[in-house]
Design a protein around this motif. Structure first.
Motif, mmCIF file in Angstrom:
data_model
loop_
_atom_site.group_PDB
_atom_site.id
_atom_site.type_symbol
_atom_site.label_atom_id
_atom_site.label_comp_id
_atom_site.label_asym_id
_atom_site.label_seq_id
_atom_site.Cartn_x
_atom_site.Cartn_y
_atom_site.Cartn_z
ATOM 1 N N MET A 179 3.003 -4.273 -15.808
ATOM 2 C CA MET A 179 2.009 -3.323 -15.287
ATOM 3 C C MET A 179 1.720 -2.216 -16.299
ATOM 4 O O MET A 179 0.575 -1.782 -16.440
ATOM 5 C CB MET A 179 2.470 -2.729 -13.961
ATOM 6 N N ALA A 180 2.728 -1.762 -17.021
ATOM 7 C CA ALA A 180 2.503 -0.740 -18.052
ATOM 8 C C ALA A 180 1.610 -1.294 -19.160
ATOM 9 O O ALA A 180 0.699 -0.612 -19.638
ATOM 10 C CB ALA A 180 3.838 -0.271 -18.622
ATOM 11 N N LEU A 181 1.847 -2.529 -19.541
ATOM 12 C CA LEU A 181 1.027 -3.175 -20.563
ATOM 13 C C LEU A 181 -0.410 -3.352 -20.077
ATOM 14 O O LEU A 181 -1.369 -3.092 -20.814
ATOM 15 C CB LEU A 181 1.637 -4.529 -20.930
ATOM 16 N N ALA A 182 -0.563 -3.756 -18.807
ATOM 17 C CA ALA A 182 -1.905 -3.922 -18.233
ATOM 18 C C ALA A 182 -2.632 -2.581 -18.166
ATOM 19 O O ALA A 182 -3.829 -2.505 -18.455
ATOM 20 C CB ALA A 182 -1.806 -4.550 -16.841
ATOM 21 N N ALA A 183 -1.914 -1.542 -17.780
ATOM 22 C CA ALA A 183 -2.530 -0.208 -17.715
ATOM 23 C C ALA A 183 -2.974 0.249 -19.101
ATOM 24 O O ALA A 183 -4.017 0.884 -19.247
ATOM 25 C CB ALA A 183 -1.546 0.791 -17.113
ATOM 26 N N GLN A 184 -2.194 -0.092 -20.095
ATOM 27 C CA GLN A 184 -2.497 0.310 -21.463
ATOM 28 C C GLN A 184 -3.653 -0.512 -22.042
ATOM 29 O O GLN A 184 -4.537 0.035 -22.701
ATOM 30 C CB GLN A 184 -1.251 0.139 -22.322
ATOM 31 N N ASN A 185 -3.649 -1.826 -21.797
ATOM 32 C CA ASN A 185 -4.621 -2.716 -22.430
ATOM 33 C C ASN A 185 -5.909 -2.908 -21.626
ATOM 34 O O ASN A 185 -6.955 -3.183 -22.219
ATOM 35 C CB ASN A 185 -4.003 -4.081 -22.700
ATOM 36 N N ILE A 186 -5.827 -2.811 -20.303
ATOM 37 C CA ILE A 186 -7.007 -3.083 -19.479
ATOM 38 C C ILE A 186 -7.625 -1.779 -18.976
ATOM 39 O O ILE A 186 -8.760 -1.461 -19.309
ATOM 40 C CB ILE A 186 -6.652 -4.017 -18.309
ATOM 41 N N HIS A 187 -6.864 -1.066 -18.158
ATOM 42 C CA HIS A 187 -7.347 0.201 -17.604
ATOM 43 C C HIS A 187 -6.166 0.866 -16.906
ATOM 44 O O HIS A 187 -5.348 0.188 -16.284
ATOM 45 C CB HIS A 187 -8.476 -0.057 -16.591
ATOM 46 N N ILE A 213 0.834 -1.208 0.000
ATOM 47 C CA ILE A 213 0.000 0.000 0.000
ATOM 48 C C ILE A 213 0.868 1.258 0.000
ATOM 49 O O ILE A 213 0.633 2.183 -0.784
ATOM 50 C CB ILE A 213 -0.979 -0.008 1.200
ATOM 51 N N VAL A 214 1.873 1.285 0.845
ATOM 52 C CA VAL A 214 2.770 2.445 0.897
ATOM 53 C C VAL A 214 3.498 2.606 -0.441
ATOM 54 O O VAL A 214 3.680 3.718 -0.928
ATOM 55 C CB VAL A 214 3.774 2.317 2.064
ATOM 56 N N GLY A 215 3.874 1.487 -1.044
ATOM 57 C CA GLY A 215 4.573 1.525 -2.326
ATOM 58 C C GLY A 215 3.764 2.150 -3.443
ATOM 59 O O GLY A 215 4.327 2.626 -4.435
ATOM 60 N N LEU A 216 2.457 2.167 -3.292
ATOM 61 C CA LEU A 216 1.615 2.771 -4.335
ATOM 62 C C LEU A 216 1.872 4.265 -4.492
ATOM 63 O O LEU A 216 1.602 4.828 -5.544
ATOM 64 C CB LEU A 216 0.137 2.520 -4.041
ATOM 65 N N PHE A 217 2.410 4.908 -3.452
ATOM 66 C CA PHE A 217 2.749 6.326 -3.578
ATOM 67 C C PHE A 217 3.911 6.537 -4.549
ATOM 68 O O PHE A 217 4.099 7.628 -5.067
ATOM 69 C CB PHE A 217 3.071 6.929 -2.208
ATOM 70 N N ILE A 276 -4.803 -4.073 -8.756
ATOM 71 C CA ILE A 276 -4.248 -5.408 -8.517
ATOM 72 C C ILE A 276 -3.278 -5.384 -7.331
ATOM 73 O O ILE A 276 -3.194 -6.334 -6.562
ATOM 74 C CB ILE A 276 -3.610 -6.000 -9.800
ATOM 75 N N THR A 277 -2.569 -4.282 -7.152
ATOM 76 C CA THR A 277 -1.659 -4.157 -6.016
ATOM 77 C C THR A 277 -2.445 -4.126 -4.707
ATOM 78 O O THR A 277 -2.044 -4.763 -3.718
ATOM 79 C CB THR A 277 -0.779 -2.901 -6.151
#
Length: 136
Positions: A36-44, A17-21, A51-52
């Motif tokens: 994660m970049a690919l997931a952000a681009q292809n999914i949302h 959770i802290v790492g999300l900052f 997911i984190t």
């Protein structure tokens, strides 16, 4: 052993959770930035964050089960099978990744090996702690 495994899981959940900052840096350090970049681009665009948080919730639940098995908090349902399931998940993840890394010779071997060894250690804490608790 179960107490230590529980606290380690809660710590891992908090770190997620802290790492999300600093999500981009966290994803880079853990070796999942490209995925994660690919997931952000292809999914949302929020998918990596979602997911984190889901993963952090699972770590927290694992931690609570470890503390429950140690008697630090009230007894949770399905305690015995869940403790051994958690042990199995960690051991499978840790040992499986070690085998995969040896076969694939990935570039980030030291980091991946470290994560795998930590997973094996936590899995053994749950396995041995569970065996000791329910051997009686």
């Amino acid at each position: 052993m179960l107490r230590l495994g529980g606290y380690l899981n809660i710590l891992i959940a908090i770190l997620h959770i802290v790492g999300l900052f600093w999500a981009d840096k966290m994803f880079e350090v853990t070796g999942i930035a490209d995925g994660m970049a690919l997931a952000a681009q292809n999914i949302h665009p929020m998918y990596p964050y979602f997911i984190t948080v889901v993963v952090a919730i699972f770590f927290f639940i694992f931690g609570i089960y470890g503390l429950s098995a140690d008697g630090k908090i009230r007894k949770l349902p399905f305690l015995k099978p869940v403790i051994f399931l958690i042990a199995g998940i960690y051991l499978l993840r840790g040992i499986g990744e070690l085998i995969f890394d040896m076969e694939m010779q990935q570039t980030n071997q030291i980091l991946e090996t470290s994560y795998s060894l930590i997973a094996v250690l936590i899995g053994l804490l749950f396995l041995i702690g569970g065996i000791r608790k329910w051997r009686k």
